[in-house]
Design an enzyme around this catalytic site. Structure first.
Site, PDB file in Angstrom:
ATOM      1  N   ASP A  32       0.887  -1.170   0.000  1.00 49.63           N
ATOM      2  CA  ASP A  32       0.000   0.000   0.000  1.00 49.63           C
ATOM      3  C   ASP A  32       0.920   1.213   0.000  1.00 49.63           C
ATOM      4  OD1 ASP A  32      -2.217   1.829   0.456  1.00 49.63           O
ATOM      5  OD2 ASP A  32      -3.308   0.104   1.263  1.00 49.63           O
ATOM      6  N   LEU A  50       0.899   2.930  -6.842  1.00 51.55           N
ATOM      7  CA  LEU A  50       0.450   2.216  -8.046  1.00 51.55           C
ATOM      8  C   LEU A  50       0.679   3.028  -9.318  1.00 51.55           C
ATOM      9  CD1 LEU A  50      -2.922   0.769  -6.664  1.00 51.55           C
ATOM     10  CD2 LEU A  50      -0.877  -0.557  -7.257  1.00 51.55           C
ATOM     11  N   GLY A  70      -5.893  -2.555  -4.311  1.00 48.13           N
ATOM     12  CA  GLY A  70      -5.402  -1.180  -4.216  1.00 48.13           C
ATOM     13  C   GLY A  70      -6.153  -0.226  -5.130  1.00 48.13           C
ATOM     14  N   GLY A  71      -5.957   1.061  -4.888  1.00 45.75           N
ATOM     15  CA  GLY A  71      -6.565   2.094  -5.720  1.00 45.75           C
ATOM     16  C   GLY A  71      -7.599   2.883  -4.951  1.00 45.75           C
ATOM     17  N   TYR A 134     -15.484   6.373 -10.840  1.00 46.66           N
ATOM     18  CA  TYR A 134     -14.963   5.169 -10.169  1.00 46.66           C
ATOM     19  C   TYR A 134     -15.440   3.906 -10.902  1.00 46.66           C
ATOM     20  CZ  TYR A 134     -15.060   1.550  -6.497  1.00 46.66           C
ATOM     21  OH  TYR A 134     -14.928   0.385  -5.782  1.00 46.66           O
TER      22      TYR A 134
HETATM   23  C1  15L Z   1     -17.842  -0.025  -3.664  1.00 48.62           C
HETATM   24  O1  15L Z   1     -17.345  -0.395  -4.712  1.00 48.62           O
HETATM   25  C2  15L Z   1     -17.096   0.798  -2.705  1.00 48.62           C
HETATM   26  O2  15L Z   1     -15.730   0.473  -2.675  1.00 48.62           O
HETATM   27  C3  15L Z   1     -17.677   0.733  -1.313  1.00 48.62           C
HETATM   28  O3  15L Z   1     -17.135   1.801  -0.580  1.00 48.62           O
HETATM   29  C4  15L Z   1     -19.197   0.810  -1.324  1.00 48.62           C
HETATM   30  O4  15L Z   1     -19.609   2.062  -1.847  1.00 48.62           O
HETATM   31  C5  15L Z   1     -19.749  -0.298  -2.189  1.00 48.62           C
HETATM   32  O5  15L Z   1     -19.182  -0.254  -3.463  1.00 48.62           O
HETATM   33  C6  15L Z   1     -21.272  -0.255  -2.295  1.00 48.62           C
HETATM   34  O6  15L Z   1     -21.790  -0.172  -3.419  1.00 48.62           O
HETATM   35  O7  15L Z   1     -21.956  -0.333  -1.275  1.00 48.62           O
END
Ligand code: 15L
Length: 272
Positions: A32, A50, A70-71, A134
């Site tokens: 990390d 990364l 990671g990320g 994201y």
């Molecule tokens: C995810 O991908 C996130 O990393 C997490 O923090 C939550 O938001 C989760 O999805 C979710 O959809 O509940």
């Protein structure tokens, strides 16, 4: 599997999973930006950014399999997503190839398909419908994984994680909850199953309200032990504390769909 590298070891999933994985993979290398606060004397930690391919190559040296947690793990500014998930995700696969790593488990997310309405039951072969920058980065990671599997022979498993945790947190999470021990099972399938070439599975426990057809995971031997409905009362009590979210309550991705939303609101069905 001899040596396993876990990126994102100081994050939420990494912190919980490294403890569950240590008895299974004693030669676990953690990475990390910064070490976990509770790093034990017996644990091996290697810092890496990364976004810096030389650093990523260094942590991949001598590794047999990678768990890439990671990320950036939520919606964020484009530059953060770009550095950590787009450049970082590419670097991870490219460094794995260069260092002769055999298998990569990529932590994808339900947000890669978050703009499917909740009344759609979807498999892993649907067109991507990301609900955020994201989510776009997770679609990108899955695509890079497919490329490195098909072109370079890396064995890649993408886990579209729902919501990882000890209990489902609200109404939406009753459909997408993932118990930590069930994620361990999926990681083991990705690291050990002889038939892996390129796979996408949903990271979800045994959730009766699931929106996802996860038959491929079951075909590979997945037998989840968590049952979201066991926590229904708790989840619904938590839901009652939340304000209504017209867009988020309609789509699978929840709040990520409602963020910055200025799209066609007439597509959102409101009961009554
Ligand atoms: C995810 O991908 C996130 O990393 C997490 O923090 C939550 O938001 C989760 O999805 C979710 O959809 O509940």
């Amino acid at each position: 599997m001899a040596r396993i590298l876990m990126t994102g070891a100081s994050g939420g999933i990494g912190t919980s999973l490294r403890k569950l994985l240590r008895p299974i993979y004693p030669d676990l290398v953690l990475s990390d930006l910064r070490p976990p606060a509770d790093l034990g004397k017996h644990e091996t930690f290697k810092a890496a950014d990364l976004a810096d391919i030389a650093q990523v190559e260094a942590i991949c040296e001598g590794v047999d399999g990678i768990l890439h947690f990671g990320g950036y793990s939520v919606e964020g500014p484009w530059d953060s997503i770009l550095q950590s998930n787009i450049i970082g995700g590419y670097n991870l696969f490219e460094a794995a190839r260069k260092q002769g790593v055999k298998r990569v488990i990529f932590a994808s997310s339900n947000h890669a398909v978050g703009f499917y309405p909740r009344h759609h039951r979807i498999g892993t072969d649907v067109t991507a419908r990301p609900d955020s920058r994201y989510g776009v980065s997770k679609v990108f990671g899955e695509a890079v994984g497919a490329l490195y599997a098909d072109k370079h022979g890396l064995k890649v498993t993408c886990i579209r994680i729902g919501n990882f945790g000890e209990v489902p947190l609200d109404h939406r999470r009753l459909s997408i909850w993932l118990k930590p021990e069930d994620l361990v099972q999926l990681c083991r399938i990705g690291l050990e199953h002889p038939d892996i070439h390129f796979e996408i599975v949903y990271g979800a426990s045994w959730n009766e309200r699931s929106w996802w057809d996860n038959h491929r995971a079951f075909d590979l031997g997945y037998r989840p032990t968590g049952r979201a409905e066991d926590f229904r009362e708790h989840a619904m009590a938590e839901q009652a504390k939340l304000p209504p979210d017209t867009v988020g309550d309609f789509y699978q991705g929840g709040a990520f769909c409602g963020m910055e939303f200025d799209g066609d609101a007439s597509r959102v069905w409101k009961p009554g």
